[in-house]
Structure formats: structure tokens, C-alpha cells
Design a protein around this motif. Structure first.
Motif, PDB file in Angstrom:
ATOM      1  N   LYS A   1       9.698   7.160   2.746  1.00 40.20           N
ATOM      2  CA  LYS A   1       9.354   7.721   1.437  1.00 40.20           C
ATOM      3  C   LYS A   1       7.879   8.075   1.348  1.00 40.20           C
ATOM      4  CE  LYS A   1      11.238   4.312  -0.930  1.00 40.20           C
ATOM      5  NZ  LYS A   1      11.763   3.499  -2.059  1.00 40.20           N
ATOM      6  N   CYS A   2       7.043   7.243   1.918  1.00 40.43           N
ATOM      7  CA  CYS A   2       5.600   7.485   1.884  1.00 40.43           C
ATOM      8  C   CYS A   2       5.256   8.809   2.558  1.00 40.43           C
ATOM      9  CB  CYS A   2       4.885   6.324   2.583  1.00 40.43           C
ATOM     10  SG  CYS A   2       3.114   6.556   2.809  1.00 40.43           S
ATOM     11  N   ALA A   3       5.827   9.033   3.734  1.00 35.70           N
ATOM     12  CA  ALA A   3       5.547  10.271   4.476  1.00 35.70           C
ATOM     13  C   ALA A   3       6.023  11.497   3.709  1.00 35.70           C
ATOM     14  CB  ALA A   3       6.221  10.200   5.845  1.00 35.70           C
TER      15      ALA A   3
ATOM     16  N   ILE B   1       5.271  16.637   0.446  1.00 39.67           N
ATOM     17  CA  ILE B   1       5.700  17.433  -0.712  1.00 39.67           C
ATOM     18  C   ILE B   1       4.562  17.646  -1.699  1.00 39.67           C
ATOM     19  CG2 ILE B   1       7.180  17.371  -2.755  1.00 39.67           C
ATOM     20  CD1 ILE B   1       9.347  16.127  -0.992  1.00 39.67           C
ATOM     21  N   PHE B   2       3.756  16.606  -1.915  1.00 41.61           N
ATOM     22  CA  PHE B   2       2.655  16.761  -2.871  1.00 41.61           C
ATOM     23  C   PHE B   2       1.632  17.766  -2.367  1.00 41.61           C
ATOM     24  CE2 PHE B   2      -1.326  15.621  -4.980  1.00 41.61           C
ATOM     25  CZ  PHE B   2      -0.913  15.581  -6.301  1.00 41.61           C
TER      26      PHE B   2
ATOM     27  N   PRO C   1       0.820  -1.227   0.000  1.00 39.73           N
ATOM     28  CA  PRO C   1       0.000   0.000   0.000  1.00 39.73           C
ATOM     29  C   PRO C   1       0.848   1.268   0.000  1.00 39.73           C
ATOM     30  CG  PRO C   1      -0.854  -1.598   1.566  1.00 39.73           C
ATOM     31  CD  PRO C   1       0.481  -2.109   1.127  1.00 39.73           C
ATOM     32  N   MET C   2       1.973   1.246   0.740  1.00 37.70           N
ATOM     33  CA  MET C   2       2.849   2.414   0.756  1.00 37.70           C
ATOM     34  C   MET C   2       3.533   2.613  -0.586  1.00 37.70           C
ATOM     35  SD  MET C   2       4.505   2.358   4.584  1.00 37.70           S
ATOM     36  CE  MET C   2       4.714   0.585   4.690  1.00 37.70           C
ATOM     37  N   MET C   3       3.824   1.517  -1.284  1.00 38.49           N
ATOM     38  CA  MET C   3       4.383   1.634  -2.621  1.00 38.49           C
ATOM     39  C   MET C   3       3.422   2.359  -3.550  1.00 38.49           C
ATOM     40  SD  MET C   3       6.172  -2.048  -3.363  1.00 38.49           S
ATOM     41  CE  MET C   3       7.652  -2.588  -2.481  1.00 38.49           C
ATOM     42  N   SER C   4       2.122   2.185  -3.340  1.00 37.13           N
ATOM     43  CA  SER C   4       1.149   2.860  -4.204  1.00 37.13           C
ATOM     44  C   SER C   4       1.261   4.369  -4.060  1.00 37.13           C
ATOM     45  CB  SER C   4      -0.274   2.397  -3.859  1.00 37.13           C
ATOM     46  OG  SER C   4      -0.705   2.921  -2.620  1.00 37.13           O
ATOM     47  N   ILE C   5       1.589   4.833  -2.863  1.00 30.67           N
ATOM     48  CA  ILE C   5       1.772   6.273  -2.645  1.00 30.67           C
ATOM     49  C   ILE C   5       3.009   6.755  -3.393  1.00 30.67           C
ATOM     50  CG2 ILE C   5       2.254   8.038  -0.895  1.00 30.67           C
ATOM     51  CD1 ILE C   5       0.601   6.373   1.067  1.00 30.67           C
TER      52      ILE C   5
END
Length: 445
Positions: free
Chosen positions: A426-428, A433-434, A365-369
Motif C-alpha cells: 500500500k505504501c508503494a 499515485i499521489f 512509518p508506512m502507515m503514516s504514508i
């Protein structure tokens, strides 16, 4: 440089992501099939192929960084309803990739052996792995062209053509791999080097098909008789490509460094890691599909002067990709031993493989972010933020923790678990940033 508003492009998430996911899934299945074919030759043969493939993908960072610029600039031009500029970007990208491929061809003749040797391969297996890498490089000019034209077509909104053309290459790859590895009739058994020739010839066929379709005006992107070199165009491409190349360098270095640490635990742990990554790529390709789709939607909407639609598309895509990747990650994790036993029977390798698959399935799920929001940033021309995020996750996740775990003489299971920390970081960072929104004006910066 602000874009003058034009009619917003009508883009369907699943028309963009669906074919890309299917195409990447087929590619992953081809890699798995190649491993399955070679597996009958033993664990060392599998390790040689995994090592050579990893180095091959690492040195492709030049090509992938250029195509990152291709994606952004073609999407922006297409969104601004400027197909002539899209054509100029394609030609400039192809020319740069051709030059890079020729340089790689020369360099790898000297560097192949020391590069694959970092994984601890020795003797005949080291020689075979180095030769495998050299064969792939012979065909790299075809790979670079198909990478450019595929990226450009997806950026323009045609995600279907790259899939069916690549599917032809995939079938050729599998058939030739079995034929060349084991031999049949007049064709001698070539061992693992046969798998390299099979992959290379499939790249050549796909590249030739794309070139024929392109020159015959059968593609969405039409070649036009016009000059394509321009300092401003080159500057924009380089400005996007350099951070993207840095991100790819960090990504590949992190994987190679991680694989090197795993190799210190023995051939079984290394082989399990290589197979596990290929198994999990079946779920990761979904994230890649959403990444490319989101990059296209962000770039085209920004090119049309609609940053609001670009942001809405990114959040909408993230919700869908999060749910799908979480579900598929769970499915793969629960069935880790059943899936792993299909590829390897060695009980030690299988135990390592099951542990790795479960741990990486947790972070799906975090990879999806990372994939979706990262795609939006790259589509907008902001390739610097993904590079910074990649470095931070690598330095404080994989590098620091794996070093500590190995120094404390902890088991390889703990090394595998460092992946989780990497993706949490990386997810956080992607979410923060986005939300800030500076990416919306990155292309003209």
C-alpha cells in the motif's frame, strides 16, 4: 469543474491534526479502559467484547462512507467561501445516515448472532456477544449524527469542538461501564452487556449535545432554512461515498478475515490480536489525525483554486507524521511486554500479544504514508484510488500470505507478520499515485 480562485485558506496543521489526535487518543483509551474493566471477567468475556466491537465497526461502513463524502464536499465548499452549500451537504449527509441507521437496526436483530459467530464463539459467550452488538445498534442513530457533524466541523477547520464534546461522552462511557458491568448500590451487575449500554448512552449524550449546539447556532457550521436535496449534490456525495464505502468494506473484511484466521489458532491468539490492535490504536490515531487534517487542507485549497498549495501541504504533513509515528511506534514496540502485561496476565496470550505489537510497530512509518496521502486523495474527492490500493494490499498481502502460512501449518506469529507485506504494498502504491497528480481534478470529474 474547476474552482474560481479565491483567497487561499490559512490552515494550521497542528490546529487541525492536534485536536483530532487528542480526540482519537481519548477514544482509544476508552476502548482500552473498557477492555480493562471487562478483563476481570475472563479471557472469553474480552473475546466477546472484541468480536462484537469489530462487527459493529464493520457494519458502520455505510456511515463512514457517507461522512467521507461529507468531509470532501464541506471542505471544498468552505474553501470556496460558500457556507450555505456546506450546510446543505451536512443536512443531506445526516438524512442519509439516519436512513442507513434505521436499516441497520432492523437487519442486526436477525444477523447479530451469525455475524459474531464467525470468530468461533459458542454457548453463553456467543449469546452475550450478539446481545452486546444489538445494544450498540439501538443507539446507532446518535452515533451516525455525531459522526456527520464531527466530520463536517473538521472539514470546515474546527477540530476542537468535536474533541471537547466527545470527551464528555468518554468520561460518561468509562464511569457507566464500571457501574453497569459490576453494579453498585441499586444498579445490578450486568456483565459485559453493561459495557454496551455504557457506550450507547455516551453516544446518545454526545449526539444530543451536538444537536443542541447546532440548532442554537453555537457551531462554526450554521443551520439555514433552505432545501438541501438536489440531484447533482446527491450524485457528488454518492460518487465519493461509494468508493469510500468499498474501501471500508475491503478494510473491514480484511480485518475480519484476518481475525477469523487468527481465531483458528485458539482463543489466546484471538484475544491477543484484539488487545494488540487496541493498544496500537494509540499510535495509529496520530495517523488518522494527519489524514483528516490533510483531507481538510487539500479540499479547502482545491476549493479555493490552489492545487499547488494542496500538494505542498500533503508532502509537508507526511514528513511530520512519518517522524512522529516512527518514534511512537518504536516506543510502543520496545515496551510491548510492559504495556501488554497491564491488560492481561495469561502468559500465552501475553507472548502472542508482544509479538503482534512488535510487528505492527515496525509498519507505523508506512502507515503514516497511507494515512496522510490517503487523506489528501479523499479530501480531493478521489476515493477510488484508496479503494484500489486497499484491495491490492489485502489480496496480495494479508489474504495470500495468511492463507499460505495457515495451509503450511506455520505458527500464528507468521500470520501476524503478513501485516508487514500488506503495508509495503500500500505504501508503494500511494507514493506512485499521489506523484501522478490526477487527484487534483478528481472532485469535478
Amino acid at each position: 469543474m474547476a474552482a474560481s480562485p479565491v483567497s487561499a485558506p490559512r490552515l494550521s496543521l497542528f490546529r487541525l491534526a492536534g485536536p483530532t489526535i487528542v480526540g482519537n487518543l481519548l477514544l482509544s483509551l476508552v476502548h482500552l479502559a473498557a477492555i480493562k474493566i471487562v478483563a476481570a471477567l475472563g479471557a472469553e468475556a474480552v473475546a466477546a467484547v472484541i468480536a462484537a466491537d469489530r462487527i459493529y465497526m464493520a457494519i458502520q461502513l455505510i456511515i463512514f462512507s457517507i461522512t467521507a463524502g461529507t468531509t470532501t464536499m464541506v471542505a471544498y465548499a468552505w474553501g470556496a467561501q460558500n457556507p450555505a452549500e456546506a450546510d446543505r451537504v451536512v443536512k443531506l449527509s445526516a438524512a442519509l445516515c439516519l436512513g442507513a441507521s434505521l436499516l441497520l437496526w432492523v437487519a442486526i436483530q436477525w444477523l447479530a448472532t451469525p455475524m459474531v459467530a464467525i470468530f468461533g464463539l459458542q454457548g453463553d459467550i456467543l449469546t452475550e456477544a450478539a446481545n452486546y452488538l444489538k445494544v450498540l445498534i439501538y443507539f446507532n442513530v446518535f452515533f451516525s449524527f455525531l459522526a456527520v457533524i464531527s466530520a463536517a466541523l473538521r472539514a470546515a477547520g474546527d477540530a476542537i469542538t468535536p474533541v471537547w464534546v466527545a470527551a464528555i461522552g468518554n468520561v460518561i462511557n468509562i464511569v457507566l461501564a464500571y457501574l453497569f458491568v459490576y453494579g453498585a448500590g441499586p444498579v445490578p451487575a450486568m456483565g459485559i452487556i453493561g459495557a454496551a449500554y455504557a457506550a450507547g448512552l455516551s453516544y446518545a449524550v454526545v449526539g444530543a449535545i451536538f444537536y443542541w449546539l447546532w440548532m442554537r447556532n453555537r457551531l462554526l457550521l450554521k443551520p439555514q432554512k433552505q432545501a438541501f436535496f438536489d440531484r447533482d449534490r446527491m450524485r457528488r456525495l454518492v460518487r465519493i461515498a461509494v468508493p469510500a464505502g468499498l474501501e471500508q468494506s475491503i478494510f473491514n473484511f480484511s480485518i475480519i478475515a484476518f481475525m477469523w484466521v487468527v481465531s483458528l489458532y485458539g482463543t489466546e491468539a484471538f484475544t491477543a490480536y484484539g488487545i494488540g490492535v487496541n493498544i496500537l490504536s494509540v499510535s495509529i490515531v496520530i495517523g488518522i489525525g494527519f489524514s483528516i487534517a490533510t483531507a481538510t487542507m487539500a479540499g479547502q485549497n482545491l476549493g479555493a483554486g490552489r492545487p499547488d498549495l494542496a500538494e505542498q501541504a500533503a508532502w509537508r504533513n507526511l514528513k511530520v507524521s512519518f517522524g512522529i509515528m516512527a518514534g511512537l511506534g518504536l516506543l510502543i514496540g520496545v515496551n510491548a511486554r510492559l504495556i501488554g502485561s497491564f491488560f492481561i496476565s495469561d502468559p500465552i496470550v501475553l507472548d502472542y500479544l508482544v509479538a503482534l505489537v512488535v510487528m505492527v510497530a515496525i509498519v507505523q512509518p508506512m502507515m503514516s504514508i497511507e494515512f496522510t496521502l490517503g487523506g489528501a486523495l479523499r479530501g480531493a474527492g478521489d476515493t477510488r484510488s484508496p479503494a484500489r490500493i486497499m484491495f491490492t494490499g489485502f489480496a496480495f498481502g494479508r489474504l495470500a500470505l495468511t492463507g499460505v502460512f495457515y495451509w503450511l501449518e506455520m505458527s500464528v506469529y507468521w500470520v501476524y507478520a503478513a501485516l508487514i507485506a500488506d503495508y509495503i504494498i500500500k505504501c508503494a502504491m500511494y507514493l506512485v499515485i499521489f506523484r501522478r497528480g490526477a487527484w487534483k481534478s478528481a472532485y469535478g470529474g
